[in-house]
Design a protein around this motif. Sequence first.
Motif, PDB file in Angstrom:
ATOM      1  N   LYS A 191       0.795  -1.222   0.000  1.00  0.00           N
ATOM      2  CA  LYS A 191       0.000   0.000   0.000  1.00  0.00           C
ATOM      3  C   LYS A 191       0.829   1.274   0.000  1.00  0.00           C
ATOM      4  CE  LYS A 191      -3.681  -2.492   2.375  1.00  0.00           C
ATOM      5  NZ  LYS A 191      -4.428  -2.724   1.128  1.00  0.00           N
ATOM      6  N   ILE A 192       2.146   1.120   0.041  1.00  0.00           N
ATOM      7  CA  ILE A 192       3.003   2.311   0.063  1.00  0.00           C
ATOM      8  C   ILE A 192       3.289   2.702  -1.387  1.00  0.00           C
ATOM      9  CG2 ILE A 192       5.065   3.350   1.047  1.00  0.00           C
ATOM     10  CD1 ILE A 192       3.032   2.209   3.074  1.00  0.00           C
ATOM     11  N   ALA A 193       2.314   3.286  -2.027  1.00  0.00           N
ATOM     12  CA  ALA A 193       2.410   3.620  -3.445  1.00  0.00           C
ATOM     13  C   ALA A 193       1.851   5.017  -3.686  1.00  0.00           C
ATOM     14  CB  ALA A 193       1.649   2.588  -4.279  1.00  0.00           C
ATOM     15  N   ARG A 194       2.321   5.618  -4.760  1.00  0.00           N
ATOM     16  CA  ARG A 194       1.909   6.987  -5.100  1.00  0.00           C
ATOM     17  C   ARG A 194       1.905   7.145  -6.619  1.00  0.00           C
ATOM     18  NH1 ARG A 194       7.302   9.344  -5.010  1.00  0.00           N
ATOM     19  NH2 ARG A 194       8.692   7.674  -5.569  1.00  0.00           N
ATOM     20  N   PRO A 195       1.240   8.153  -7.138  1.00  0.00           N
ATOM     21  CA  PRO A 195       1.232   8.358  -8.586  1.00  0.00           C
ATOM     22  C   PRO A 195       2.472   9.109  -9.051  1.00  0.00           C
ATOM     23  CG  PRO A 195      -0.140  10.006  -7.538  1.00  0.00           C
ATOM     24  CD  PRO A 195       0.337   9.092  -6.440  1.00  0.00           C
ATOM     25  N   PHE A 196       2.871   8.829 -10.271  1.00  0.00           N
ATOM     26  CA  PHE A 196       3.838   9.664 -10.974  1.00  0.00           C
ATOM     27  C   PHE A 196       3.020  10.608 -11.848  1.00  0.00           C
ATOM     28  CE2 PHE A 196       8.021   6.999 -11.200  1.00  0.00           C
ATOM     29  CZ  PHE A 196       8.244   7.275  -9.862  1.00  0.00           C
ATOM     30  N   ASN A 197       3.077  11.883 -11.549  1.00  0.00           N
ATOM     31  CA  ASN A 197       2.296  12.873 -12.286  1.00  0.00           C
ATOM     32  C   ASN A 197       3.169  13.747 -13.175  1.00  0.00           C
ATOM     33  OD1 ASN A 197      -0.493  12.600 -11.399  1.00  0.00           O
ATOM     34  ND2 ASN A 197       0.219  13.226  -9.378  1.00  0.00           N
ATOM     35  N   VAL A 198       2.623  14.102 -14.318  1.00  0.00           N
ATOM     36  CA  VAL A 198       3.166  15.231 -15.067  1.00  0.00           C
ATOM     37  C   VAL A 198       2.077  16.297 -15.071  1.00  0.00           C
ATOM     38  CG1 VAL A 198       4.698  13.854 -16.504  1.00  0.00           C
ATOM     39  CG2 VAL A 198       2.393  14.338 -17.312  1.00  0.00           C
ATOM     40  N   ALA A 199       2.479  17.542 -15.072  1.00  0.00           N
ATOM     41  CA  ALA A 199       1.506  18.629 -14.987  1.00  0.00           C
ATOM     42  C   ALA A 199       1.899  19.759 -15.927  1.00  0.00           C
ATOM     43  CB  ALA A 199       1.415  19.142 -13.551  1.00  0.00           C
ATOM     44  N   ALA A 200       0.878  20.412 -16.441  1.00  0.00           N
ATOM     45  CA  ALA A 200       1.103  21.533 -17.355  1.00  0.00           C
ATOM     46  C   ALA A 200       0.108  22.643 -17.039  1.00  0.00           C
ATOM     47  CB  ALA A 200       0.948  21.078 -18.801  1.00  0.00           C
TER      48      ALA A 200
END
Length: 286
Positions: free
Chosen positions: A121-130
């Motif tokens: 459960k130790i997970a997170r998203p990899f995000n790109v943002a603009a």
Amino acid sequence: MSMKKLAAVVLAMSVSCAAPAFAVAKGGIDVISREEGSGTRGAFIELFGVEQKDTDGKKVDMTTDNADITNSTSVMMTMVAGNPNAIGYASMGSLKKADVKALAISGAAATAENIRKGDYKIARPFNVAAKGQLRPAAQAFLNFVMSAQGQKVIVDNGYVAVNEKAAPFAAKRVAGKVVAAGSSSIAPIMEKLKEAYLLVNPAAEIEVQTSDSTTGMTSAISGICDLGMASRGLKESELKAGLTPVAIAMDGIAVIVNKGNELKGLTVEQVRDIYTGKIENWETLK
């Protein structure tokens, strides 16, 4: 930098990355953390409960003052690999070539499959943002990242796809330079995506700049880069500044120790207590 932190960095850089087989952790735990602004640190302290509310209800990072601080994934790996008493954390996808050991957390091994199943459960998203509408060159690259080909690159490199049923990329020769900047955790997979994209669109130019998640978001807001990279969810202030995030992958955060450490796993509570300074000795965990 304090003398302790300087000594830790010098030690990590001077030893071989391969820890001796007899190097068994004992005595004090050498806690290593990432710098403020790191998306990996932000996600780590949230997921493990190291970030706690004070009496006013404000979230406070309770990482022990005794922690040594490193400003990149690669230096984190080097410091843990070179110190039998060290504990740290890093992107799970960055462990392939690292000479460290990932601990099981609450009985679940740190694997992509366990993230997919919901066991780790130790997970997170990899995000790109603009901010605002992407230029055609940047939009074409993002389309590739989210396509079947792009998501396959993500899976092949140890991360978890966000869209396992993505459509194939409709190859188009869209020329132009695209700059992606930010998280040192995302940068390695972004380089792999860049390599794959240039095979189908050699007219493109992709530049990946490595710093941290907060710098990546600031760069996207100011227009310095096309795509900011954040290895965490976006802050309310970043969303209010006009950024739109897109999750390109899921990644686990692995708790790592030296390969000579006999410990196989920890609970979420034990990791929290180590990083808040409540547990200071390895013998406490045996």
